[in-house]
Design a protein around this motif. Sequence first.
Motif, PDB file in Angstrom:
ATOM      1  N   TRP A 196      59.987  56.456  57.528  1.00  0.00           N
ATOM      2  CA  TRP A 196      58.709  55.814  57.231  1.00  0.00           C
ATOM      3  C   TRP A 196      57.622  56.848  56.914  1.00  0.00           C
ATOM      4  O   TRP A 196      56.846  56.685  55.976  1.00  0.00           O
ATOM      5  N   ILE A 197      57.587  57.913  57.682  1.00  0.00           N
ATOM      6  CA  ILE A 197      56.556  58.936  57.479  1.00  0.00           C
ATOM      7  C   ILE A 197      56.716  59.586  56.102  1.00  0.00           C
ATOM      8  O   ILE A 197      55.720  59.810  55.381  1.00  0.00           O
ATOM      9  N   ARG A 198      57.924  59.890  55.702  1.00  0.00           N
ATOM     10  CA  ARG A 198      58.136  60.488  54.382  1.00  0.00           C
ATOM     11  C   ARG A 198      57.590  59.590  53.270  1.00  0.00           C
ATOM     12  O   ARG A 198      57.040  60.071  52.282  1.00  0.00           O
ATOM     13  N   ALA A 199      57.721  58.281  53.435  1.00  0.00           N
ATOM     14  CA  ALA A 199      57.300  57.339  52.400  1.00  0.00           C
ATOM     15  C   ALA A 199      55.804  57.059  52.436  1.00  0.00           C
ATOM     16  O   ALA A 199      55.191  56.838  51.388  1.00  0.00           O
ATOM     17  N   HIS A 200      55.192  57.082  53.617  1.00  0.00           N
ATOM     18  CA  HIS A 200      53.819  56.596  53.756  1.00  0.00           C
ATOM     19  C   HIS A 200      52.828  57.632  54.274  1.00  0.00           C
ATOM     20  O   HIS A 200      51.626  57.372  54.260  1.00  0.00           O
ATOM     21  N   ALA A 201      53.303  58.777  54.740  1.00  0.00           N
ATOM     22  CA  ALA A 201      52.413  59.869  55.145  1.00  0.00           C
ATOM     23  C   ALA A 201      53.134  61.182  54.858  1.00  0.00           C
ATOM     24  O   ALA A 201      53.442  61.953  55.769  1.00  0.00           O
ATOM     25  N   PRO A 202      53.407  61.457  53.582  1.00  0.00           N
ATOM     26  CA  PRO A 202      54.299  62.567  53.233  1.00  0.00           C
ATOM     27  C   PRO A 202      53.801  63.945  53.645  1.00  0.00           C
ATOM     28  O   PRO A 202      54.604  64.886  53.721  1.00  0.00           O
ATOM     29  N   ASP A 203      52.521  64.087  53.920  1.00  0.00           N
ATOM     30  CA  ASP A 203      51.996  65.385  54.366  1.00  0.00           C
ATOM     31  C   ASP A 203      52.110  65.585  55.874  1.00  0.00           C
ATOM     32  O   ASP A 203      51.783  66.658  56.391  1.00  0.00           O
TER      33      ASP A 203
END
Length: 319
Positions: A196-203
């Motif tokens: 999920w983080i890679r898709a929606h908070a990639p930094d």
Amino acid sequence: MTNSQQHPSADGILAASKAIDPVFLNSPLIEQQSANAALGLRLFAKVETLNPIRSFKGRGTSWWLHNEPPGDTPIVSASAGNFGQGLAYAGRARGRRVVIFSATTANPGKVDAMRKLGAEVRLEGADFDAAKAAARRYTEEHDCAFVEDGALRTIAEGAGTIALEITEQLARSAVRLDAIVVPLGNGALLTGVGTWIRAHAPDCKVIGIVASNAPAMKRSWETGHPATTETAATAADGIAVRECVPYALDCMKATVDDVWEVSEADISAARDFCRLHYGLVVEEAGAAGLAGLIRHGKALEGVTVATILCGANVRADIA
């Protein structure tokens, strides 16, 4: 079965968030200024200990069984206790028989909790991975499937709904997340969150935490190949794994930035930290993310971080 699976997806996590038993969803995300001051960073802690099984595992097991066809074959797995409770809870709701293999050294309270939820619990082997081997033999002898935590896409997607909730809750306050620190056992929680983080908070950096006494997943991550250790002698039974789960390792390659080790002293300090700053009793594996910040927090000094307090099924003699 795991080799042919797709990796967890953000779309799958979003679908899971709409189908998981609501009793496991929308857990509190808390911030305490005293905790921030002690760590030298801004910390948001996701509290996954207030549901009927006192851990996050009900998310993944609920979504996994939601996607399984109905039937009367038993659900068979191995667990230190929390995953087994999640399967028992989901199985009971759907009228499915659940058989859980746990080590002879398993937390008696967790064993009792699984049985109270209707699971048949068999104690075999000196540790979790030995119990897992016994469970596999049972499924071969009885011609039924083995449900392996960390090795199934839907279980990771269910766990990933925690990250979905964190990002949504922080977005409402216009808070940007710089890092998320996640306990790493069989890998479903870390890979689901990382997806999920890679898709929606990639930094945002995604960091897994293992116990120094149970480093198989860290060694696997560092070499890119599944590793096994002779022992996994940590009080954090929820992350006490000797054998890497290959599917989880494969998923980690695309979702994780780093894996840190913590000592038994760090884990104990993290439990004390939870009591002092949050007024919460958290089990050792559930506090592993905090242990990572206690040991390695200088690397994240001054930034905004999230972690997951992911279990509170403590041993009665050390609660």
